[in-house]
Design an enzyme around this catalytic site. Structure first.
Site, PDB file in Angstrom:
ATOM      1  N   ASP A  78       0.817  -1.224   0.000  1.00 17.73           N
ATOM      2  CA  ASP A  78       0.000   0.000   0.000  1.00 17.73           C
ATOM      3  C   ASP A  78       0.843   1.262   0.000  1.00 17.73           C
ATOM      4  OD1 ASP A  78       0.774  -0.822   2.652  1.00 17.73           O
ATOM      5  OD2 ASP A  78      -0.540   0.741   3.443  1.00 17.73           O
ATOM      6  N   GLU A 145       0.184  -1.443   5.477  1.00 15.86           N
ATOM      7  CA  GLU A 145       1.210  -1.039   6.437  1.00 15.86           C
ATOM      8  C   GLU A 145       0.980   0.383   6.927  1.00 15.86           C
ATOM      9  OE1 GLU A 145       5.077   0.799   7.705  1.00 15.86           O
ATOM     10  OE2 GLU A 145       3.762   1.331   6.044  1.00 15.86           O
TER      11      GLU A 145
END
Length: 486
Positions: A78, A145
């Site tokens: 991400d 994350e």
């Protein structure tokens, strides 16, 4: 393909170009994850996913390297979705638009996603390569994350076989990291009571914008302004004398990004509007004097607005502004153990207003658990004094440095052999997933390294082109020199 796909080293930049073309903000990275799975399958590699959504890819050792220790290359899928207010971009559907700007690659009006897209591209380039020497190799790509380390929290025992983990989420070439801060989210929630707008009031919108923002771990020590705190400071100092009555307060968009913008919707006696403009203009001159060497584009202004249906009661507003002004923010303590590294900090990241409550979301970081607990106590005390609730969630551990790390010594010696100088061995104040990986894999030897990335978590994010080449060179050398498994 964009112009960046022609940069060197091409394998890395071509994968990064693909990554930029597929939307992957935190919690919405499934499209990119599926693309990576299809890539691995097309390469004939073993690929699987766990219940959390993490992607695991396995590549056999090159001939003659089967007896080396197993290595896990790790990145997160991400990216942080941040854009300038005047940029028309939907992170759920629109590709990032990277371009070359001198010695850097940046994006048009948005975050670039070099954090951690360059690391991820490097992992994929190693998998695709037919001539890089390496022992048994795994790639772990985690989800979410940036918004909560969901993938790292969900990593289970038994999924990884390697002895060494190379995290690619660091952001300064020439530095290698062997420890990081832990963190926890703190949320202050104040119930709101409302009443009718006083007579003869005009409605206004107070705006603070143009701040640099940035990563609340990497940039917290730079002295950048926090828009939430700066607006709270003005309101605490002048709301009473102006007869200002708040309807809503908002600012920031991510708890781990320093807020660049903040807004207040309010009313005040129509006769005081000119005085408000005068004071807000003067406040901008104060901030320019205090922060001008860092915040070169700070912009404060007042706009007319439609009269709202109601405003906060004076008692609630007074408690809110006192709490916001008193809330600690920024660097709270520097480390005694590691020179120049922040030990403990707090970022007043996001303020949101609903009909019946206002929420202030903060992120506490600390290299030591007691430091984190101390700041939790500060937030809780501020909340109690204001008659608000305070809750903590999403706590994650730090990564304790290991002075005897074999892979750290290997990296240092390899780096020195290539460049004739020793890399800086560091501890980073930002959170890395390594601390969470240590729970299911306590004996795994870990380090983190990467290219130079400036201003992550902001639309100014950029990655230095030359250092991507150095990062690639270091990755190839480390993999070639991994020691034999005992």
């Amino acid at each position: 393909m964009s112009e960046i796909s022609q940069l060197s080293p091409q394998p890395v930049w071509q994968f990064f170009d693909q990554i930029c073309s597929i939307p992957h903000p935190s919690k919405h990275e499934e499209q990119l994850a599926q693309h990576i799975v299809k890539f691995a399958e097309s390469e004939g590699l073993e690929v699987r996913r766990d219940a959390t959504g993490n992607v695991f890819i396995k590549k056999p050792a090159t001939p003659g390297m089967e007896n080396r220790k197993g290595v896990v290359l790790q990145a997160h899928i991400d990216m942080v979705p941040q854009k300038n207010e005047d940029t028309d971009h939907d992170f759920l559907t629109d590709p990032i638009q990277p371009y070359v700007d001198g010695e850097w690659v940046t994006a048009k009006g948005t975050t670039l996603g070099a954090d951690n897209g360059i690391g991820m591209a490097t992992c994929l380039a190693v998998l695709a390569s037919k001539d890089i020497e390496h022992g048994p190799l795994e790639v772990l790509l985690t989800i979410d994350e940036e918004a909560g380390m969901t993938g790292a929290f969900g990593l289970e025992q038994g999924w990884l076989e390697g002895d060494i983990l190379l995290n690619t989420d660091s952001e300064q070439e020439g530095e290698v990291y062997m420890g990081c801060a832990g963190g926890v989210d703190g949320s202050i929630t104040l119930p709101l009571e409302r009443e009718a707008v006083p007579t003869e009031h005009a409605a206004v919108k107070l705006v603070i914008k143009g701040l640099k923002g940035g990563h609340s771990g990497c940039d917290i020590h730079t002295g950048r302004g926090n828009a939430n705190k700066l607006l709270g400071r003005f309101l605490f100092g002048h709301a009473e004398e102006l007869g200002l009555r708040l309807t809503s307060l908002s600012g920031g968009s991510l708890r781990n990004a320093i807020p660049r913008e903040a807004f207040a919707m309010a009313t005040l006696p129509a006769k005081n509007v000119d005085k408000l403009n005068e004071l807000f203009t003067y406040y901008q001159s104060i901030l320019a004097a205090e922060l001008g060497k860092i915040e070169t584009d700070i912009n404060l202004f007042v706009e007319p607005a439609e009269l709202p249906a109601d405003v906060m009661t004076e008692a609630v507003q007074k408690r809110l502004l006192a709490a916001l002004n008193a809330c600690p923010n920024g660097v709270l303590r520097m480390s005694d153990e590691v020179e120049g590294v922040v030990e403990t900090s707090l970022n007043v990241g996001v303020i949101t207003t609903e009909a019946d409550k206002i929420t202030i979301l903060c992120l506490i970081r600390s290299l030591i658990d007691t430091g984190r607990s101390n700041v939790e106590g500060m937030l809780k005390a501020v909340a109690e004094l204001a008659g608000a609730e305070c809750e903590f969630s999403g706590a994650y551990p730090g990564w304790k440095p290991d002075a005897d790390s074999e892979v750290m010594h290997l990296f240092r010696d390899t780096y020195k052999g290539i460049y004739g100088r020793t890399p800086n061995i560091m501890v980073i104040h930002a959170g890395l997933e390594c601390g969470l990986f240590k729970k299911p894999y306590p004996t795994m030897d870990m380090l983190s390294f990467g290219p130079t990335i400036k201003f992550p978590h902001s639309p100014d994010e950029k990655v230095n082109i030359e250092t991507v080449g150095l990062f690639w060179e270091q990755m190839i050398a480390i993999l070639k020199n991994i020691p034999v498994k005992a």
